[in-house]
Design a protein around this motif. Structure first.
Motif, PDB file in Angstrom:
ATOM      1  N   ALA A   1       0.843  -1.200   0.000  1.00 44.76           N
ATOM      2  CA  ALA A   1       0.000   0.000   0.000  1.00 44.76           C
ATOM      3  C   ALA A   1       0.874   1.244   0.000  1.00 44.76           C
ATOM      4  N   LYS A   2       0.245   2.357  -0.262  1.00 45.32           N
ATOM      5  CA  LYS A   2       0.939   3.654  -0.244  1.00 45.32           C
ATOM      6  C   LYS A   2       0.040   4.659   0.455  1.00 45.32           C
ATOM      7  N   ARG A   3       0.573   5.273   1.510  1.00 41.03           N
ATOM      8  CA  ARG A   3      -0.222   6.236   2.264  1.00 41.03           C
ATOM      9  C   ARG A   3       0.692   7.215   2.991  1.00 41.03           C
ATOM     10  N   GLU A   4       0.066   8.225   3.577  1.00 44.82           N
ATOM     11  CA  GLU A   4       0.792   9.233   4.341  1.00 44.82           C
ATOM     12  C   GLU A   4       1.159   8.650   5.712  1.00 44.82           C
ATOM     13  N   VAL A   5       2.416   8.732   6.078  1.00 45.17           N
ATOM     14  CA  VAL A   5       2.881   8.195   7.348  1.00 45.17           C
ATOM     15  C   VAL A   5       3.614   9.289   8.110  1.00 45.17           C
ATOM     16  N   THR A   6       3.617   9.138   9.429  1.00 43.72           N
ATOM     17  CA  THR A   6       4.308  10.073  10.310  1.00 43.72           C
ATOM     18  C   THR A   6       5.609   9.446  10.766  1.00 43.72           C
ATOM     19  N   ARG A   7       6.689  10.157  10.545  1.00 40.55           N
ATOM     20  CA  ARG A   7       7.999   9.660  10.953  1.00 40.55           C
ATOM     21  C   ARG A   7       8.164   9.806  12.464  1.00 40.55           C
ATOM     22  N   ARG A   8       8.749   8.812  13.102  1.00 45.01           N
ATOM     23  CA  ARG A   8       9.001   8.844  14.533  1.00 45.01           C
ATOM     24  C   ARG A   8      10.506   8.852  14.789  1.00 45.01           C
ATOM     25  N   ARG A   9      10.885   9.570  15.812  1.00 45.17           N
ATOM     26  CA  ARG A   9      12.287   9.627  16.216  1.00 45.17           C
ATOM     27  C   ARG A   9      12.431   8.948  17.567  1.00 45.17           C
ATOM     28  N   THR A  10      13.390   8.019  17.674  1.00 47.74           N
ATOM     29  CA  THR A  10      13.623   7.299  18.912  1.00 47.74           C
ATOM     30  C   THR A  10      14.739   7.984  19.686  1.00 47.74           C
TER      31      THR A  10
ATOM     32  N   LEU B   1       5.627   3.720   0.728  1.00 47.53           N
ATOM     33  CA  LEU B   1       5.148   2.358   0.537  1.00 47.53           C
ATOM     34  C   LEU B   1       5.120   1.648   1.885  1.00 47.53           C
ATOM     35  N   VAL B   2       4.053   0.894   2.134  1.00 47.12           N
ATOM     36  CA  VAL B   2       3.870   0.230   3.425  1.00 47.12           C
ATOM     37  C   VAL B   2       3.646  -1.256   3.188  1.00 47.12           C
ATOM     38  N   VAL B   3       4.416  -2.090   3.897  1.00 48.62           N
ATOM     39  CA  VAL B   3       4.261  -3.544   3.831  1.00 48.62           C
ATOM     40  C   VAL B   3       4.324  -4.084   5.254  1.00 48.62           C
ATOM     41  N   PRO B   4       3.784  -5.275   5.499  1.00 48.62           N
ATOM     42  CA  PRO B   4       3.952  -5.882   6.824  1.00 48.62           C
ATOM     43  C   PRO B   4       5.423  -6.131   7.126  1.00 48.62           C
ATOM     44  N   ASN B   5       5.801  -5.882   8.344  1.00 46.40           N
ATOM     45  CA  ASN B   5       7.201  -6.047   8.730  1.00 46.40           C
ATOM     46  C   ASN B   5       7.658  -7.492   8.598  1.00 46.40           C
ATOM     47  N   ALA B   6       6.729  -8.452   8.745  1.00 43.85           N
ATOM     48  CA  ALA B   6       7.092  -9.868   8.647  1.00 43.85           C
ATOM     49  C   ALA B   6       7.469 -10.268   7.227  1.00 43.85           C
ATOM     50  N   ALA B   7       7.137  -9.439   6.224  1.00 37.46           N
ATOM     51  CA  ALA B   7       7.459  -9.772   4.842  1.00 37.46           C
ATOM     52  C   ALA B   7       8.894  -9.415   4.479  1.00 37.46           C
ATOM     53  N   ILE B   8       9.590  -8.626   5.321  1.00 39.96           N
ATOM     54  CA  ILE B   8      10.938  -8.162   5.017  1.00 39.96           C
ATOM     55  C   ILE B   8      11.949  -9.218   5.433  1.00 39.96           C
ATOM     56  N   LEU B   9      12.880  -9.522   4.525  1.00 43.54           N
ATOM     57  CA  LEU B   9      13.986 -10.435   4.793  1.00 43.54           C
ATOM     58  C   LEU B   9      15.297  -9.698   4.530  1.00 43.54           C
TER      59      LEU B   9
ATOM     60  N   THR C   1       8.865 -14.214  -6.829  1.00 42.12           N
ATOM     61  CA  THR C   1      10.106 -13.593  -7.273  1.00 42.12           C
ATOM     62  C   THR C   1      10.637 -12.683  -6.178  1.00 42.12           C
ATOM     63  N   ARG C   2      11.922 -12.819  -5.890  1.00 43.82           N
ATOM     64  CA  ARG C   2      12.554 -11.999  -4.856  1.00 43.82           C
ATOM     65  C   ARG C   2      12.897 -10.617  -5.415  1.00 43.82           C
ATOM     66  N   ASN C   3      12.443  -9.563  -4.709  1.00 40.65           N
ATOM     67  CA  ASN C   3      12.665  -8.182  -5.130  1.00 40.65           C
ATOM     68  C   ASN C   3      13.344  -7.397  -4.014  1.00 40.65           C
ATOM     69  N   ARG C   4      14.208  -6.477  -4.424  1.00 42.38           N
ATOM     70  CA  ARG C   4      14.892  -5.625  -3.451  1.00 42.38           C
ATOM     71  C   ARG C   4      13.946  -4.562  -2.907  1.00 42.38           C
ATOM     72  N   VAL C   5      14.141  -4.207  -1.626  1.00 46.89           N
ATOM     73  CA  VAL C   5      13.410  -3.108  -0.999  1.00 46.89           C
ATOM     74  C   VAL C   5      14.393  -2.298  -0.160  1.00 46.89           C
ATOM     75  N   SER C   6      14.053  -1.043   0.071  1.00 44.49           N
ATOM     76  CA  SER C   6      14.844  -0.170   0.929  1.00 44.49           C
ATOM     77  C   SER C   6      13.946   0.298   2.071  1.00 44.49           C
ATOM     78  N   VAL C   7      14.267  -0.131   3.278  1.00 45.00           N
ATOM     79  CA  VAL C   7      13.435   0.155   4.448  1.00 45.00           C
ATOM     80  C   VAL C   7      13.846   1.500   5.045  1.00 45.00           C
TER      81      VAL C   7
ATOM     82  N   MET D   1       8.016   0.885   6.538  1.00 43.67           N
ATOM     83  CA  MET D   1       7.893   1.940   5.543  1.00 43.67           C
ATOM     84  C   MET D   1       9.078   1.840   4.582  1.00 43.67           C
ATOM     85  N   LEU D   2       8.774   1.777   3.280  1.00 43.35           N
ATOM     86  CA  LEU D   2       9.797   1.552   2.271  1.00 43.35           C
ATOM     87  C   LEU D   2      10.100   2.839   1.506  1.00 43.35           C
ATOM     88  N   ALA D   3      11.401   3.064   1.255  1.00 41.54           N
ATOM     89  CA  ALA D   3      11.806   4.152   0.372  1.00 41.54           C
ATOM     90  C   ALA D   3      11.758   3.695  -1.081  1.00 41.54           C
TER      91      ALA D   3
END
Length: 426
Positions: A69-78, A356-364, A383-389, A398-400
């Motif tokens: 999915a693609k939506r507006e997200v709020t960035r958090r700082r730890t 871009l938003v995906v479930p965290n469990a899908a990231i390897l 098919t395995r595809n690259r992502v940038s978290v 949240m993906l770049a």
């Protein structure tokens, strides 16, 4: 003889000249057919990372997918926070008169760290008598009268504190009701409501402490009036006005103490404050009116989602580190945080961006730290595809950069596909 020799030379020259064009033609054809290098087209990355499962394997792995999915997200700082004891949650008990520290009944004086309930007697004070006998001399009686006068004066001050506490609670309640009404009418800010509520809670805590102090002084005065028939003074039990943990004990059994000597301290840690130092240039980016999420110092989520509520507290800052402090309140019943303990705090920022938003469990992640997802490209074909978290927020990543919106990616079974592809799975 010379003529025949001349004919032989001419024939040899003619044969040689006749053979030259033939030799040149053969060498030219060879040079045109041989190339200096040969470049073969290598397969693309997706051709090497596609897995096709059988129907039985697909069923056994229990693969589930979710759409990107693609939506507006709020960035958090730890940032790092520090647990501190809230204002009004620390009680120091002092001796009202000179005497000897004794046990309360058969119970030993509790050591620091012991949990005690409200009104629990931790020790007793036996008024100081003469060394020859356990009955009071006239001088000791005068001392006891002086102690009673001091207690009565302290009781008067405590009664005044109670009256003042009632007035503060009434004023804070009026301010809270006014701020709530303005906020309900959309004429006020949420922060004003939170500040008024914090002031009301502080006023109630101070009032409760004042009432408990007044009650304790009344009991002490009553005990001073009680003597045994033979004139022996009854020991005065020293109770705790609040429930919590014994933070420190400054005396020992059998010790002689003067009037006003600090005996013990009790802290209530049912709720605790989190102080978060923030770099001053970052304060404008932080949504200070929004709740913060507590995480571990490494950024991992805690076993229970814990949200800390922003509160109004005395403004503090540190010039050496160029930071200002934000304060949050959290229920400490499950966390069991200790004063001074460090903990991570996720603060929401005012910056929002489409991602871009995906479930965290899908990231390897591979051994080089590269992120991957398995996209469904056909019937039982992945098919395995690259992502940038960019960052992780709870169960979502949240993906770049990554596959297109709507692409179905594997959630359950992604690790098994990864192992199957590289020979670690079955």
């Amino acid at each position: 003889m010379k003529h025949s020799h001349r004919i032989l030379i001419f024939a040899t020259f003619a044969i040689s000249v006749g053979l030259l064009p033939g030799c040149q033609k053969v060498d030219k054809s060879k040079s045109e057919s041989v190339k200096p290098a040969k470049v073969e087209k290598l397969p693309v990355e997706t051709d090497l990372a596609t897995i096709t499962l059988t129907e039985d394997a697909n069923r056994r792995l229990g693969i589930t997918t979710a759409a990107i999915a693609k939506r507006e997200v709020t960035r958090r700082r730890t940032l790092g926070g520090q647990a501190i004891v809230p204002i009004g949650k620390t009680i120091v008990v002092s001796s009202p008169l000179a005497g000897i520290v004794t046990r309360s009944g058969d119970q030993a004086i509790p050591p620091p760290g012991t949990r005690v309930a409200v009104g629990t007697p931790l020790l007793s004070i036996k008024p100081l008598l003469s060394a020859e006998r356990d009955v009071m001399t006239p001088a000791e009686q005068v001392q006891l009268v002086g102690a009673r006068a001091n207690l009565m004066a302290a009781q008067t001050v405590a009664a005044g504190d109670v009256d003042r506490g009632n007035a503060e609670v009434e004023g804070a309640q009026i301010a809270f009701d006014r701020a709530s009404k303005l906020f309900a009418d959309r004429a006020g800010a949420r922060r004003a409501v939170d500040d008024a509520e914090a002031q009301l809670n502080i006023a109630k805590s101070n009032l409760a402490a004042a009432k408990e102090r007044e009650k304790q002084l009344k009991e002490l005065l009553k005990m001073l009036d009680v003597q045994s028939p033979d004139g022996e003074v009854t020991p005065l039990p020293m109770t705790t006005p609040i429930g919590g943990l014994v933070n420190r004990v400054d005396i020992s059994e059998g010790q002689t103490v003067a009037s006003g000597t600090v005996l013990f301290e009790v802290v209530n840690l049912d709720t605790i404050w989190i102080r978060v130092p923030v770099f001053v240039d970052m304060l404008a980016e932080i949504q200070q009116d929004e709740p913060a999420k507590l995480v571990s110092l490494s950024g991992d989520t805690l076993p229970h989602d814990v949200m800390a509520k922003p509160i109004a507290a005395p403004p503090t800052a540190d010039a050496m580190s160029s930071s200002a402090d934000l304060y949050f309140e959290v229920d400490n019943s499950k966390l069991a945080l200790r004063p001074g303990q460090r903990i991570g705090v996720e603060l929401p920022t005012s910056k929002k961006a489409s991602s871009l938003v995906v479930p965290n469990a899908a990231i390897l992640f591979d051994i080089y730290g590269g992120g991957w997802v398995y996209a469904k490209t056909g019937e039982r074909e992945y098919t395995r595809n690259r992502v940038s978290v960019q960052f992780v927020d709870g169960d979502e990543a949240m993906l770049a950069a990554g596959p297109e919106v709507g692409t179905q990616v594997v959630v359950d079974g992604a690790a098994e596909l990864f192992g199957t592809e590289f020979g670690a799975g079955k």
